[in-house]
Scaffold this active site. Structure first.
Site, mmCIF file in Angstrom:
data_model
loop_
_atom_site.group_PDB
_atom_site.id
_atom_site.type_symbol
_atom_site.label_atom_id
_atom_site.label_comp_id
_atom_site.label_asym_id
_atom_site.label_seq_id
_atom_site.Cartn_x
_atom_site.Cartn_y
_atom_site.Cartn_z
ATOM 1 N N GLY A 59 0.827 -1.202 0.000
ATOM 2 C CA GLY A 59 0.000 0.000 0.000
ATOM 3 C C GLY A 59 0.858 1.246 0.000
ATOM 4 N N CYS A 86 5.266 -6.434 1.179
ATOM 5 C CA CYS A 86 5.672 -5.053 0.935
ATOM 6 C C CYS A 86 5.340 -4.159 2.144
ATOM 7 C CB CYS A 86 5.058 -4.552 -0.373
ATOM 8 S SG CYS A 86 5.828 -3.047 -0.961
ATOM 9 N N TYR A 87 4.328 -3.297 2.038
ATOM 10 C CA TYR A 87 3.972 -2.480 3.206
ATOM 11 C C TYR A 87 3.636 -3.376 4.403
ATOM 12 C CZ TYR A 87 1.629 0.757 6.303
ATOM 13 O OH TYR A 87 1.275 1.489 7.400
ATOM 14 N N HIS A 175 6.644 -8.728 -4.302
ATOM 15 C CA HIS A 175 5.230 -9.068 -4.521
ATOM 16 C C HIS A 175 5.098 -10.454 -5.147
ATOM 17 C CE1 HIS A 175 3.311 -5.160 -3.619
ATOM 18 N NE2 HIS A 175 4.537 -4.712 -3.863
ATOM 19 N N GLU A 177 2.495 -12.018 -5.604
ATOM 20 C CA GLU A 177 1.206 -12.153 -6.288
ATOM 21 C C GLU A 177 1.261 -11.772 -7.765
ATOM 22 O OE1 GLU A 177 2.123 -9.924 -4.130
ATOM 23 O OE2 GLU A 177 0.992 -8.071 -4.139
ATOM 24 N N ASP A 233 -23.119 -11.481 -16.165
ATOM 25 C CA ASP A 233 -23.440 -11.365 -14.739
ATOM 26 C C ASP A 233 -24.939 -11.535 -14.476
ATOM 27 O OD1 ASP A 233 -20.793 -10.713 -14.712
ATOM 28 O OD2 ASP A 233 -21.118 -8.558 -14.468
ATOM 29 N N LYS A 375 -15.032 -11.912 -11.921
ATOM 30 C CA LYS A 375 -15.701 -12.164 -13.199
ATOM 31 C C LYS A 375 -15.413 -13.562 -13.756
ATOM 32 C CE LYS A 375 -17.713 -9.899 -16.790
ATOM 33 N NZ LYS A 375 -18.762 -8.887 -16.605
#
Ligand code: XMP
Length: 519
Positions: A59, A86-87, A175, A177, A233, A375
């Site tokens: 962040g 990270c943060y 990171h 991710e 959706d 989604k």
């Protein structure tokens, strides 16, 4: 609609990183349910029994200033494994007495090579000969917190991964991710299965029965209405609720006359005949056309369409007695709380209209069975409900439809010209196996006429613009690179088959600086 809190989950505390959603995706892809929460809302959680691990995201905040974003320290006393990214790492270091410095010299952005310092469960099977990881930080931990050990380092950052294995608290500066980190998924695998010892139980298709049961329990014998657009959706919502309560779900399809050629009538038939939905088609094209007459301002168009849609939907729903619920296809990204945690209002670029934004004053309770899904998870759910590929993998289509693809004022003639050109374009994409490689494609009509020559005659007709983009989520996009042959062929086909168009152009702008739609 409140979903029951019975599942094992990983809680992701979001400090406002651009990639927090990716953390949630990685965890879910590994078969474990994950939920993103704003740090300010942690105190609302009464019971942590089903929380098997906590991940602190990255962040923009900095622990080097006094007003840094934090979490109550008693979270660490719950004996739940914690991974800071990270943060998140810097916050852990700060809270346990380490030192963090902001340094232009030590900052790392982009690729960095990482080396092993010590064996750790978190990084088991992670290292290869040359691991590169993705970094994005200016602050760095420069003094280890008490009872922590270093497990990995980079050239610029000696404390790039740390652990307190006894208390199962871990932190990484990079990171894991993002795909640019080699083998980043292994970090999540280790955290989930070696450290949190959580079981692989989450699987979107297996959620179907739970969702159906929950809708049934909530709605009971009452009626539900749903605005069905034919997009993925609202289609999945309709199929799901239909499985739960059958004819007590009434779907309303409002034909604005601004849809793709024949698509709406075709979709209506599918829902009525193949999926056996209780669906009412309302033809409102005349009122949409007359209200849009001589309107060329994009925002005005959007407002008119949004308001009309609501008016018609309200009118139609009043004709149905004893309705208590409104079903909406709200998705997880729409409700992720981080929006408010990061503060700062975003600038309005366009007033979006979609069938999800129906009026609050209707006094109906909401049923939002997709609100915990992304989604692509909705697509998997759709498939497991028997929804055809054609609807499941349909490109997104904006609520205001062709009105925002006819730049300037709208006429019936222009709508027909555009529908014909768009039909040819989409057909050619399908024929050439390109449709599924493209995130969104469409034809638009520009508000200019140009001179051409056909046979021996002069023509003075419209310019058709083709747009095809690749994207992950519509927030950023790049134009699709067609072959010259494809472009030659499509230009030729449109000009030869659509009376009213004598010139075709291909839009090669990305988003930003452009947007996907023209208006
Ligand atoms: P832009 O043009 O903002 O579009 O780059 C990003 C994505 O959003 C879609 N879009 C809309 N979807 N109602 C919708 O449901 C709208 O009013 C609307 N406007 C744009 C657009 O098609 C693209 O997928």
């Amino acid at each position: 609609m409140q979903f029951q809190e019975i599942r094992e989950k990983i809680l992701i505390i979001d400090f406002g990183s651009q990639v927090t959603k990716l953390i949630a995706r990685r965890v879910r892809d590994l078969g474990v349910f994950s939920e993103i929460i704003n740090p300010n809302n942690l105190k609302k959680i009464k019971n942590f029994d089903n929380v098997k691990g906590i991940i602190l995201s990255g962040g923009p905040s900095t622990v080097t200033k006094s007003n840094f974003q934090t979490i109550p320290k008693n979270i660490f006393e719950k004996k739940i494994p914690i991974l800071g990214i990270c943060y998140g790492l810097q916050l852990i270091a700060k809270l346990f007495g380490g030192k963090i410095k902001s340094s232009k010299k030590k900052r790392e952005f982009g690729r960095a090579f990482i080396f092993k310092k010590k064996q750790s469960n978190l990084m088991k099977n992670f290292f290869s000969k040359k691991n590169s990881v993705w970094m994005s930080h200016e602050d760095a931990v420069v003094k280890l917190p008490k009872n922590f050990k270093v497990i990995a380092f980079t050239k610029s950052s000696k404390l790039t991964a740390i652990e307190n294995s006894k208390n199962k608290i871990y932190g990484v500066q990079f990171h894991p991710e993002v795909t640019h980190t080699d083998n980043g998924n292994q970090i999540f695998k280790n955290f989930l299965f070696l450290i949190c010892k959580v079981k692989q139980k989450w699987n979107i298709a297996s959620q179907k029965n739970r969702l159906i049961k929950e809708v049934r329990e909530i709605v009971q014998k009452d009626k539900v209405i749903c605005a069905l657009s034919g997009g993925v959706d609202s289609s999945v919502v309709a199929l799901l609720i239909n499985k739960a309560i059958k004819k007590n779900l009434i779907c309303i399809m409002v034909d604005t006359g601004l849809m793709r050629k024949d698509e709406f009538k075709y979709t209506y038939k599918i829902f009525k005949n193949r999926y056996n939905l209780n669906v009412k088609l309302v033809n409102a094209s005349k009122i949409f056309y007359s209200n849009l007459k001589n309107i060329s301002n994009p925002e005005k168009k959007r407002k008119i369409i949004g308001n009309l849609f609501i008016k018609i939907f309200e009118r139609e729903s009043k004709k149905i007695r004893n309705v208590k619920y409104l079903a909406q296809g709200t998705l997880y990204p729409d409700i992720i709380e981080s929006r408010s945690s990061t503060g700062g209002k975003s600038v309005k670029i366009k007033s979006h209209h979609n069938v999800g934004g129906l009026p609050k004053k209707m006094n109906l309770k909401l049923v939002e069975p997709l609100k915990e899904f992304f989604k692509d998870e909705v697509r998997i759910l759709g498939k497991s409900l028997g929804l055809s590929n054609e609807i499941c993998y349909r490109h997104p289509f904006p609520g205001p439809g062709l009105a925002i693809r006819i730049v300037g004022n709208i006429t019936l003639e222009k709508i027909q010209i555009l529908q014909d050109a768009d039909y040819i374009f989409i057909n050619e994409l399908n024929k050439n196996n390109l449709y599924n490689k493209i995130w969104q494609a469409y034809a638009a009509l520009l508000p200019i006429k140009t001179v051409g020559v056909m046979g021996d005659s002069r023509t003075y007709e419209y310019v058709c613009l083709l747009r095809a983009v690749t994207s992950e989520d519509g927030m950023t996009a790049d134009y699709f690179h067609f072959t010259k042959d494809f472009l030659d062929n499509i230009s030729n086909k449109i000009v030869n088959n659509v009376k009213g168009i004598n010139r075709v152009v291909y839009d090669i702008s990305s988003k930003p600086p452009s947007t996907i739609e023209l208006e």
